[in-house]
Structure formats: C-alpha cells, structure tokens
Enzyme design. Sequence first.
Site, short mmCIF file in Angstrom:
data_model
loop_
_atom_site.label_atom_id
_atom_site.label_comp_id
_atom_site.label_asym_id
_atom_site.label_seq_id
_atom_site.Cartn_x
_atom_site.Cartn_y
_atom_site.Cartn_z
N CYS A 114 -64.99 40.58 35.53
CA CYS A 114 -65.23 41.80 36.30
C CYS A 114 -66.56 41.77 37.05
O CYS A 114 -66.75 42.53 38.01
CB CYS A 114 -65.17 43.02 35.40
SG CYS A 114 -63.53 43.26 34.70
N HIS A 246 -69.00 48.96 39.47
CA HIS A 246 -67.72 48.40 39.02
C HIS A 246 -66.82 49.56 38.62
O HIS A 246 -67.24 50.48 37.92
CB HIS A 246 -67.98 47.49 37.83
CG HIS A 246 -66.74 46.95 37.21
ND1 HIS A 246 -65.67 46.49 37.95
CD2 HIS A 246 -66.38 46.76 35.90
CE1 HIS A 246 -64.72 46.07 37.14
NE2 HIS A 246 -65.13 46.23 35.90
N ASN A 276 -58.96 49.41 36.99
CA ASN A 276 -59.93 48.31 36.98
C ASN A 276 -59.26 47.07 37.59
O ASN A 276 -58.38 46.48 36.97
CB ASN A 276 -60.38 48.05 35.54
CG ASN A 276 -61.45 46.97 35.45
OD1 ASN A 276 -61.72 46.27 36.42
ND2 ASN A 276 -62.03 46.83 34.27
#
Length: 319
Positions: A114, A246, A276
């Site tokens: 990520c 993020h 996500n």
Amino acid sequence: MTRRSVILGAGAYLPERVVTNDDLAKQMDTTDEWIVQRTGIRQRHVAAEGEFTSHLAAKASERALAAAGVKANEVDLIVLATTTPDETFPATATRVQAMLDITRGAAFDVQAVCAGFVYALAVADNFIKAGQAETALVIGAETFTRILDWNDRGTAVLFGDGAGAVVLRAAYGDRGVLSTHLHSDGRTHDALYVDGGPSSTGKVGHVRMAGKEVFKHAVSKLAQVIQEALDANGMAAKEIDWLVPHQANRRIIDGMAEKYGLPKEKVVVTVDRHANTSAASVPLALAEAIGDGRIKPGQIVVIEAIGGGLAWGAALVRM
Ligand code: COA
C-alpha cells in the site's frame, strides 16, 4: 536553482463493475452498517475477467499523459507500484510500456504494497534529481481483489481494484517534489502479508491481516512520517494545503487530520467509493483532486501511505 520533479498531470482509472457493501452482505456474514462504521467504505470496483493490472495502469497512464499534455514517446522512465502484477515476471511496467508504444528508457515495478506509490514516486524523483531521467510516469495499479480470501470477512470487505498515475518532469525552480521519506520494518511482517508466492508455496496466496495491530501501527507511523516531512522542509502543519492520504480506512484518515489540525476541507477522501486499492489509492485521490481543480499550482500537498512490510512513507510536494 534546484532540479526537481514537477507533477505535470495525473490520471485515474477504475474498472466498470461496482460491488456495494450490500452486495457483499449477500455472500458473507457482514453488513453495510458494520463496514461503513469501521472503515467508511461504501463500495469498491472489481476488475472484469481478462482485465489485468496492466490494463488498468495503461488507461490511468493515458489519462495522466493527456492531462499533462505530454506525448508517450517523451517518457523515459516508468515506475509502476503494484502487489498484483500480471505475471511473476516480467515487470508489469514493461507491459504498460508496450501498450503505450514507448520504446525508449526503462520500465520496472516497485513492490511496497500500500506504500507502493510513495516508494515509486521517491524512486522516480531520485532518478530525475540525479539527471538520469527527464520525464517519468509513476503508476500505482492493482487488481487486489484477486488475492483476497472471500471467506475471510475481516479482509474481503476492505479492498478494491484500480489505477492512478502521475507524469513527472524535470524542472528548475521552487515547484515539485520537495522531499520523500521512506521507512520499513520487516519485523512486523505477520501483521499484514500474503500466505504464498513463487518461492515459498508456488501459489499466489491470499491476504492475511491482524487488523487491530495494523491500525495501531498506521496511526503512529503515519503521524511520525508526516512530521518528518514537515521538519525536513522547515514547515508547520498549518502550511499544508492538502493532505492526500492512503485511502485504507476513514478512521485512520480522520485521525491524521485531527492530529495535524487539518479541517476536513483540506483532506482528500475517496475511500468511500473505491475502498483500499493499495498502491493505486494515493494516485487515485491525487488525480481526482487535481482533476476537479481542488489542488492548485503552488499549493503544498502532503501524501502518505502504509502497508505490508510494514513499509510506509510520505512526500511533500509544491504543486
Ligand atoms: N463484518 C462484520 N463483522 C466483522 C467483519 C465484517 N466484515 N470483519 C470482522 N468482523 C467482526 C469480527 O469477527 C469481530 O467479531 P467478534 O468480536 O465476535 O470476534 C468484530 O467484528 C470486531 O473485529 P475486530 O477485528 O476487532 O474489529 P476492528 O474494530 O479492529 O475493525 C478493521 C476491523 C479491519 C476494520 C480495523 O482493524 C482496521 O481498519 N484495521 C486497519 C486495516 C487496514 O487499514 N489495513 C490496510 C492497511 S494498508
């Protein structure tokens, strides 16, 4: 004058198919209410059969190049962040290079889950600062739903597919990436990993996560790395025009905003619409906020991300 990487344009692409929380509730023991309350996620996009990470990446890249007014053959570096490459090798970046008809320069992948886009941005920025590249395409692209265990409700509801890209160009002046800050700590492997791979099991494997532990690490490590970016530039939090975090969890995003006293008008949030998307999450959010005119030239933008490794990082950019 300092040689820097200026973000000339950004682009994004999300697969057509949308899966809502209610759709998931029909196939596993979960509810829209639980997912929204814990994460802020309302829906995610899922790539079609035969639609690969490279396809999403190429579409986002075409849009980024168009927004930047840069022709594909001007690109001499492609850095693609992904955890879900088309194949074990070659690098998905080389597939994208071919799709865009680029025959010069170098193309390779970066793997920091990520945090991948922040890592890829740092790599490309350093190539540009060193004079080894002039025009770089930095991409975050994932078909993350392909590595989910659909029997594990603790992870299956959290992720989606997508791609985002930015075009960087070398320029001399005040604008551009001012600093990047990367960290990792391999001791925290077990908090978030995939239980497979070409060298260990010979199978792709599925995402495994200790949610609460990741949450705790995310809150403290992201706060630290934002402070590090501010300190490196002698700036205070009040000088941040935009936080582009993020997009993993609304509660983590709100926690960062609160810690740095940033009103919600200064924080770009897209997690509700695409969950996500790992390495794609930051460039998706950046592309949206640049594209709709919220982020303006000259403004100070802080981006941050954390993911498996654990690996995390931040960048401070004058747009
Ligand atoms: N729907 C309904 N219930 C669920 C569920 C789901 N999708 N997933 C888990 N639960 C249940 C658990 O089984 C548990 O039930 P129990 O108390 O009967 O055992 C309960 O909800 C609480 O689970 P827990 O894992 O303690 O919840 P939480 O408050 O920590 O929230 C996360 C879970 C995953 C949302 C949260 O930990 C989180 O966001 N962590 C960070 C994850 C992240 O961002 N990862 C990516 C970083 S790149």
